[in-house]
Each structure stands twice: as C-alpha cells, then as structure tokens.
Design an enzyme around this catalytic site. Structure first.
Site, PDB file in Angstrom:
ATOM      1  N   ASP A  21     -58.222  14.306   6.232  1.00  0.00           N
ATOM      2  CA  ASP A  21     -57.346  15.441   6.157  1.00  0.00           C
ATOM      3  C   ASP A  21     -57.819  16.347   5.294  1.00  0.00           C
ATOM      4  OD1 ASP A  21     -54.885  16.778   6.676  1.00  0.00           O
ATOM      5  OD2 ASP A  21     -54.410  16.122   4.520  1.00  0.00           O
ATOM      6  N   ASP A  41     -53.291  12.374   2.394  1.00  0.00           N
ATOM      7  CA  ASP A  41     -52.409  12.226   1.225  1.00  0.00           C
ATOM      8  C   ASP A  41     -51.288  10.989   1.335  1.00  0.00           C
ATOM      9  OD1 ASP A  41     -50.559  13.266   2.928  1.00  0.00           O
ATOM     10  OD2 ASP A  41     -50.477  15.086   2.542  1.00  0.00           O
ATOM     11  N   ASP A 101     -49.699  12.149   6.562  1.00  0.00           N
ATOM     12  CA  ASP A 101     -50.418  11.556   7.255  1.00  0.00           C
ATOM     13  C   ASP A 101     -50.114  10.157   7.781  1.00  0.00           C
ATOM     14  OD1 ASP A 101     -52.060  13.944   7.724  1.00  0.00           O
ATOM     15  OD2 ASP A 101     -52.693  13.394   5.756  1.00  0.00           O
TER      16      ASP A 101
END
Length: 640
Positions: free
Chosen positions: A337, A531, A535
């Site tokens: 991410d 994180d 996610d």
C-alpha cells in the site's frame, strides 16, 4: 556452575560420580581379577547411578503406550550390551548419552532464557495515584481505565495511556528494536513496555491491562508455537513412523542372520555370515537402535523456528507463528500500500488551482468545511491548511462515499470534494493536473470550483527498501494505491518499484492481489504490506500479511500475520533475511542429522560402526544441531 539449574547440577554430579566409579571398576583388574559374574555386578553400580532414570522413563512410557522414544532405545541398547557381556561399553554409552542430554538441556535452556529475557517487558507493578495524591503500588491488572498512574524515570510503562503531565523521552527498543528515544509530553499517547528515561510522567490509562500493547505482544509470542511450519509438521510425522520402522529393521537385523546361522550348515553359509554368531548380530542390532533416535530433528527444528521468532522480535518484528516465518522465506513478490506504508502519511497542501472566478481562499474553505467531519489524513491536511476554527453549524448533510470523497451542505450550498471518480459520478467536467500528488477536486452547487494538490512524501527509509528486498531474494515489487496516477508514478519512480496501479478502490486492491497471486510461480509466496487498518481484506487474502506502523494499533495486530512494531519499511527486508536464515538453518539440521544417521546406520548394519559412533550419531548430532539452531537468535546485523 552458576548458570546451571538445580536439575542440571544434580545431573552433573551423577555424571562425575558414575565416571569415577567406572574408572575404578576399569582399573580393578590390575589389583584383583574378579570372576566374570562379579565384574558384571560391579559395572552395574555406575550403570545404575547414571542410567536409573532412563530405565524408569522407558518402563513408565511403555506402560502409558509410548514405546518408541529415546529412553526405550537407550535402555534396550545398554541392557542388551550387558546381556552380551559388553559391560564397560554399556556404561560408557549411558554415560555419554546422559552427558549429551545435559549439554542439550543447557543449550535449549539458554535459548529459551534469551527469548524470555527479550520478552520480559511487562512490569509487575504500577504506581496508582489516589484521590489524595498519594501513590499506591498495585498490580497493573487492578488499574481501571481512566485512572492516573505515575511513571518515574527508569521505570517501564505498565499500561497504555495518555500523558497528563510531564515531559520525557521513552526508550521503545524492546518493542521496536530502535535505539532512538521518542519524546513525549502532555496529550501524547504512550504504550506499555516502553522505558521512561528522564522526566516524571503522570499518565491517564486508556486501556485495561489485558488489552494493552505489551499484553498483546506477549500473547502473540507465547502462542506463536501453536502455528507450526510445514517443516515442523513433517518432522513430527517423520519421527512417528521413522523410529518404529528402525526398531523393526533392527529386530530383523538380529533375527534373520541368527535364524540363518541356526538353519544353514557352516560350510554352506554365505560370506557375510561366516565367522559370526548370534551375539555379534545382536550387538549390531543394538548399535542400530542407538543410532535411530530422532532427537536431533525433533528438538533442533522447532528450536530453530523458535529462535527465528525470538530473533525477529529483537528487531521489533512480531511473527505470529513459525508457519508465517517459513512462508516469508519463500516470498518473491511484495505488494505495498502507498499511504502510510511507503510514504509518511502526513499530507500537506502544496498547490491551489481555483477555477475562473473562484479565489484560492474560497476553494480551500469549501474543501475544508466539506471534509470537516472526516478523520482521513487528506481531510486533516485540508483543515490544517485552512487554519481557522470550523463552525459545525455551517456543515450539514455530510455523506462520505468510499473511494470517491465527500458531499455536504456548506452554508446551505452543496459542496463535493474528492477524486476524479466523484466528478465523473456527478457529471462535472474537471481539470487535470500534471503535478505529482493527490488531487482533491471541488464543486459548489454542481459547478467546478477548482482542485487542490496534496503531497505525501516518501519515508526516508523507503528509498533503500527495494534494494534491501532485492538483496533478500524478492523478484517483483508492486505498489497499489487509490491515489492519482501522477502521484503514484512519482513515488514508484523515486523508490524503484517495479510495477504500480493507481486510483484503486479497496475492492480493486483485492482483485489486483488475486491477479498477482495467479501469476506467481509455484512454491513461492506473495506478501502484502499495509497499515493493517484500511487494508485488512488484502492483508488477509495475501499469502503473508505484514502490518506497517503498527505501534499500538489493535487492527494491525489482529489483521496481519507479521507486525512491524514501528513504521520503518526497511524492517521488511530484515524480516525476510531472518526468515531465510532460519529456514536455511532448519534445512542444514535436517540434512546433517539424516546424513550422519544414514551413514552410521549402514556402517552399523555391516558391523563396522561401534557403539561410540552410534552414540555420536544420536547425542553428538543432536547437540551440534541444537548449537546450530541457536544461531537463529543472533540478529544484530539485521538491526542496522
């Protein structure tokens, strides 16, 4: 002697006493030659001193239905040696075996102590502040949420909380592996397990003891052993069938030649039987039994994974089980991410591009008010850039559209703030921006008011991340983000990411990971780094989920398989190097143990190996394998 436990000291005294008695009996014939039967009785004295517990465990385990273990094999081998008149050899073998067991126990104990000391981060007491201002030393479990505790310099923070009064620096090394202290003051959050280095802190407790960060960490480490790696499961199954098979083979090695000797006339006996008798074949079978003990594998392989998990935690990397450590070692694709993982997650307004007839202040005010109820980092940056106190009464009918943006009534006018998808959804013609960063488009009453450029800079450590991953064996790096194409491209180019995909909704990230999973090579793994909050679906879907910036984040600890206790992305490469080192040591121990045992088994079957080689193939190999496994705890070079 100081480092030995009471049980280990007792065993050492038994070994020394048995050795003295054995030497005395061995030297006796130079003074007096006893009858053969008396010689056997004399050798029984040191044998009983050193081997009584092995015999007792063998009998007890047989009664409980657990026959094929090392106690049974050693008892059978040494009792058989006595039966064939090899008195001294029987005592020597038991003495050597118990000496090896002592060294093994000491090595395993040192390994466990290292991990226990590493995880000794939960204080036994907390200084509870009473209503009259006095302090009372209590158990952290007895402190309620909302109570105030006092943490003196040099003390460890017992519970998660928020600083009410005082300024200090906290040593977070036990949790994050980082030596640099973290400064805290009134209003800052502190987590349990950190060491208060300087000033006195008054802390308001925000979580009960069982939900504190340190409790979650200890729970993860304690339960990590329940999730076994494939290698551990293989060894468990292997030992279950291997030992009975070897016992059967040893029985056959004794019975078949013995029967052949009895049935075949001496002149017709084949060469391998010529000149042998049943006692010689019994001796070979006993040697075969001693060699067959699977101790080296059964002890060293789990200990290797245990050491790898402990070594990783020294670096601030929590691995929830040895199965995840093994999977991480096979990872060749890493998916990231962007926001908060590769970038700082601290957004700043860097440019305002209002439409014709709209001022910059009006554009920023409309966006800040529309985003006033959101806690998203972009919303926070807009309010911070506007820099004025927001009147909640000016904003009504707020609606947040996932992956698009927000709409709200500001001073009675409909304002929309979000990405290009939101503009397309509302049928508004928007202006593109070539500058890298996140673009927030704004409309007022359906008319385009302009866009705001927000930048999120990469973390300093992220610049060396890809290089470290490549060195660790990763072949492909991918970045997934809901950000604009230009911003994603700029970050990917700066960090050297192989592939990126921008403007993704949460569901799109899952689809993209599904596609990458289908493309990866068989036997390899895909890791997703996020994180741990937004996610969670992707962390769960990937072969291995790694949570970044998880210091004190409950969602990250729950969602991920591996938790990095700070937001340093370089720790991902360190985690992979540790996992590969651990798996390499596991394979070394497996092949070393099987190789030596296989070779000595063959030698024993052909009558070449003695009982001494047999004991080395059991105890010696196990000890060497355990020492090799303890190397997993040495991770200082990965902390850098």
């Amino acid at each position: 002697m100081k480092n030995l436990t009471r049980k280990q000291r007792k065993m050492l005294y038994r070994i020394l006493l048995a050795a003295v008695l054995l030497i005395a009996v061995k030297l006796l014939p130079s003074l007096y030659l006893p009858p053969r039967w008396m010689e056997g009785v004399l050798y029984l004295i040191p044998y009983a001193v050193i081997g009584w517990d092995v015999l007792w465990k063998a009998v007890r385990n047989i009664l409980n239905g657990q026959v094929f273990d090392e106690n049974f094999l050693m008892a059978l081998a040494t009792v058989g040696a006595f039966a064939t008149g090899e008195y001294a050899e029987a005592v020597f073998v038991m003495l050597f075996y118990q000496t090896g067991e002592l060294f093994q126990d000491y090595a395993v104990g040192k390994s466990r102590q290292s991990i226990a000391a590493l995880m000794d981060i939960r204080p036994d007491t907390a200084n509870l502040e009473n209503e009259d201002g006095s302090l009372e030393e209590v158990d952290p479990e007895d402190v309620e949420v909302g109570a105030v505790i006092v943490v003196r310099p040099g003390e460890r923070v017992p519970l998660d909380g928020e600083v009410v009064e005082g300024v200090s620096a906290l040593d977070t090394a036990a949790l994050t592996g980082e030596s640099a202290p973290r400064d805290v003051g009134p209003g800052d959050a502190v987590i349990s397990g950190c060491v208060n280095q300087s000033g006195l802190l008054r802390v308001k407790v925000t979580k009960p003891c069982e939900e504190s960060t340190v409790s979650k960490i200890l729970d993860l480490v304690e339960n990590a052993g329940e999730k076994k790696a494939a290698s551990e499961n293989f060894i468990t199954r292997f030992a279950r069938y291997y030992t009975p098979c070897v016992v059967i083979a040893a029985t056959a090695l004794f019975l078949l030649p013995t029967i052949a000797l009895a049935l075949i006339p001496a002149e017709a006996q084949p060469g391998f039987l010529a000149g042998t008798d049943w006692t010689g074949w019994l001796h070979r079978a006993l040697i075969f039994l001693v060699i067959s003990c699977p101790c080296a594998l059964v002890i060293s392989v789990p200990l290797s994974f245990f050491g790898g998990i402990g070594g990783a935690s020294k670096c601030g990397i929590l691995v929830k089980g040895s199965n995840y450590l093994e999977t991480l070692a096979k990872t060749e694709t890493v998916v990231f991410d962007k926001t908060g993982t590769l970038t700082q997650g601290s957004f700043t307004v860097t440019a305002l591009h209002p439409a014709e007839g709209v001022t910059e202040d009006a554009l920023l005010e409309a966006a800040a008010l529309a985003e006033s109820w959101s806690s998203h980092p972009i919303s926070v940056s807009l309010r911070k850039a506007w820099g004025k106190e927001i009147d909640p009464g000016r904003v009504t009918d707020l609606e947040e559209i996932a992956g698009h943006g927000v709409t709200a009534k500001v001073d009675g006018k409909t304002v929309s703030a979000g990405n290009s998808r939101l503009m397309e959804k509302e049928g508004v013609r928007w202006e593109p921006c070539e500058l890298p960063g996140t673009i927030v488009h704004v409309t007022v009453e359906g008319a385009y008011a302009g866009h705001i450029l927000i930048s999120d800079l990469p973390k300093p450590e992220a610049k060396t991340l890809v290089e470290g991953l490549k060195a660790a064996g990763v072949k492909k790096t991918v970045m997934l983000t809901g950000d604009a194409e230009a911003a994603a491209k700029a970050v990917a180019r700066e960090l050297g990411i192989d592939e990126y995909h921008a403007q993704l909704l949460p569901a799109d990230k899952v689809d993209r990971v599904e596609a990458l999973l289908s493309e990866k090579s068989p036997g390899t793994a895909l890791a997703f780094v996020g994180d741990g909050i937004n996610d969670a679906p992707v962390l769960t879907r990937a072969d291995i989920g790694i949570a970044m910036g998880a210091l004190g984040s409950d969602a990250a600890i729950e969602a991920a398989d591996i938790v990095l206790m700070d937001d340093n992305p370089a720790k991902i490469a360190a985690a992979m190097q540790i996992s590969r080192k651990t798996l390499r040591i596991v394979k070394q121990n497996i092949w070393f143990a099987l190789g030596v045992k296989g070779a000595v088994l063959l030698l024993g079957a052909f009558g070449v190996a003695t009982m001494w080689e047999a004991v080395f193939a059991d105890v010696g190999v196990a000890f060497i394998a355990i020492l090799n496994a303890m190397r997993c705890l040495h991770v200082d070079k990965f902390k850098k």
